[in-house]
Design a protein around this motif. Structure first.
Motif, PDB file in Angstrom:
ATOM      1  N   PRO A  26       0.760  -1.279  -0.040  1.00 45.85           N
ATOM      2  CA  PRO A  26       0.189   0.066   0.087  1.00 45.85           C
ATOM      3  C   PRO A  26       0.876   1.336  -0.230  1.00 45.85           C
ATOM      4  O   PRO A  26       0.563   2.320  -0.835  1.00 45.85           O
ATOM      5  CB  PRO A  26      -1.128  -0.032   1.287  1.00 45.85           C
ATOM      6  N   ILE A  27       2.050   1.282   0.725  1.00 52.31           N
ATOM      7  CA  ILE A  27       2.786   2.353   0.671  1.00 52.31           C
ATOM      8  C   ILE A  27       3.352   2.509  -0.467  1.00 52.31           C
ATOM      9  O   ILE A  27       3.548   3.792  -0.878  1.00 52.31           O
ATOM     10  CB  ILE A  27       3.850   2.260   1.681  1.00 52.31           C
ATOM     11  N   LEU A  28       3.899   1.612  -1.334  1.00 51.92           N
ATOM     12  CA  LEU A  28       4.489   1.535  -2.656  1.00 51.92           C
ATOM     13  C   LEU A  28       3.323   1.943  -3.614  1.00 51.92           C
ATOM     14  O   LEU A  28       3.535   3.128  -4.413  1.00 51.92           O
ATOM     15  CB  LEU A  28       5.021   0.393  -3.093  1.00 51.92           C
ATOM     16  N   LEU A  29       2.144   1.733  -3.489  1.00 53.29           N
ATOM     17  CA  LEU A  29       1.347   2.143  -4.555  1.00 53.29           C
ATOM     18  C   LEU A  29       0.954   3.639  -4.083  1.00 53.29           C
ATOM     19  O   LEU A  29       0.630   4.260  -5.286  1.00 53.29           O
ATOM     20  CB  LEU A  29       0.100   1.429  -4.314  1.00 53.29           C
ATOM     21  N   HIS A  30       0.804   3.992  -3.106  1.00 55.46           N
ATOM     22  CA  HIS A  30       0.615   5.531  -2.870  1.00 55.46           C
ATOM     23  C   HIS A  30       1.766   6.431  -3.001  1.00 55.46           C
ATOM     24  O   HIS A  30       1.564   7.593  -3.658  1.00 55.46           O
ATOM     25  CB  HIS A  30       0.371   5.755  -1.272  1.00 55.46           C
ATOM     26  N   LYS A  79       1.540   6.769  -6.931  1.00 56.00           N
ATOM     27  CA  LYS A  79       0.326   7.261  -7.477  1.00 56.00           C
ATOM     28  C   LYS A  79      -0.417   6.426  -8.319  1.00 56.00           C
ATOM     29  O   LYS A  79      -0.798   6.900  -9.297  1.00 56.00           O
ATOM     30  CB  LYS A  79       0.424   8.657  -7.888  1.00 56.00           C
ATOM     31  N   TRP A  80      -0.236   4.958  -7.915  1.00 52.41           N
ATOM     32  CA  TRP A  80      -1.031   4.109  -8.919  1.00 52.41           C
ATOM     33  C   TRP A  80      -2.562   4.004  -8.245  1.00 52.41           C
ATOM     34  O   TRP A  80      -2.741   2.930  -7.686  1.00 52.41           O
ATOM     35  CB  TRP A  80      -0.466   2.778  -8.788  1.00 52.41           C
ATOM     36  N   HIS A  81      -3.559   4.849  -8.315  1.00 57.01           N
ATOM     37  CA  HIS A  81      -4.723   4.783  -7.738  1.00 57.01           C
ATOM     38  C   HIS A  81      -5.519   3.832  -8.613  1.00 57.01           C
ATOM     39  O   HIS A  81      -6.595   3.673  -8.052  1.00 57.01           O
ATOM     40  CB  HIS A  81      -5.277   6.144  -7.541  1.00 57.01           C
ATOM     41  N   ALA A  82      -5.259   3.842  -9.866  1.00 60.52           N
ATOM     42  CA  ALA A  82      -6.090   2.737 -10.599  1.00 60.52           C
ATOM     43  C   ALA A  82      -5.982   1.430 -10.235  1.00 60.52           C
ATOM     44  O   ALA A  82      -7.155   0.590 -10.367  1.00 60.52           O
ATOM     45  CB  ALA A  82      -5.584   3.098 -12.003  1.00 60.52           C
ATOM     46  N   MET A  83      -4.931   0.754  -9.528  1.00 57.77           N
ATOM     47  CA  MET A  83      -4.889  -0.608  -9.285  1.00 57.77           C
ATOM     48  C   MET A  83      -5.257  -0.529  -7.538  1.00 57.77           C
ATOM     49  O   MET A  83      -4.694  -0.122  -6.666  1.00 57.77           O
ATOM     50  CB  MET A  83      -3.540  -1.070  -9.476  1.00 57.77           C
ATOM     51  N   PRO A  84      -6.371  -1.634  -7.406  1.00 54.08           N
ATOM     52  CA  PRO A  84      -6.628  -1.358  -5.922  1.00 54.08           C
ATOM     53  C   PRO A  84      -5.634  -2.276  -5.117  1.00 54.08           C
ATOM     54  O   PRO A  84      -4.621  -3.015  -5.675  1.00 54.08           O
ATOM     55  CB  PRO A  84      -7.983  -2.512  -6.020  1.00 54.08           C
TER      56      PRO A  84
END
Length: 141
Positions: free
Chosen positions: A21-25, A28-33
């Motif tokens: 979750p930290i990496l996705l934030h 800025k990959w908000h398209a991938m849950p």
């Protein structure tokens, strides 16, 4: 030594679950849950990928809890307002519940026909189980 391998596998999984979750934030990959990213990471570190994680009862319990949580989240996403009877101009369309039931019946019938074909070809021995498998997969897709 088996206890150390078990603890190592558990720590790898918990670490990945913390970092994703930290990496996705950050990226800025908000398209991938987050759940999808964690499933992909699990495929990469599991038997299907790098085989970094050994099978463990604690990991089996965590995977079951994760699956239950995923099903809970998908249930929360249901829009129950679509089940209400429509009024006015919107009433011209079909009832969504009736349409879903008819589509499910058609999918079940087609799945049964396909499973009978697979039984006839000798690929499957039990047509009813194969009907449920095909119907379940097609509804998910």
């Amino acid at each position: 030594m088996e206890q150390a391998a078990s603890l190592t596998s558990l720590m790898i999984v918990v670490g990945i679950a913390f970092v994703i979750p930290i990496l996705l934030h950050r990226l800025k990959w908000h398209a991938m849950p987050v759940v999808v990213a964690e499933i992909i990471a699990g495929l990469i570190i599991g038997k299907s990928g790098l085989d970094l994680v050994a099978e463990d009862p604690w990991l089996n319990l965590l995977s079951l809890l994760g699956f239950i949580y995923l099903m809970f989240l998908s249930g929360v996403e249901i829009d129950f307002s679509s089940f209400r009877p429509r009024s006015g101009k919107q009433a011209a369309g079909p009832n969504p519940v009736f349409l879903s039931a008819v589509l499910f019946a058609v999918i079940l019938l087609l799945s049964y026909v396909m499973s009978l074909g697979l039984v006839r070809l000798g690929f499957v021995g039990e047509p009813y189980l194969m009907t449920l498998i095909i119907a379940t997969i097609s509804l998910g897709v």
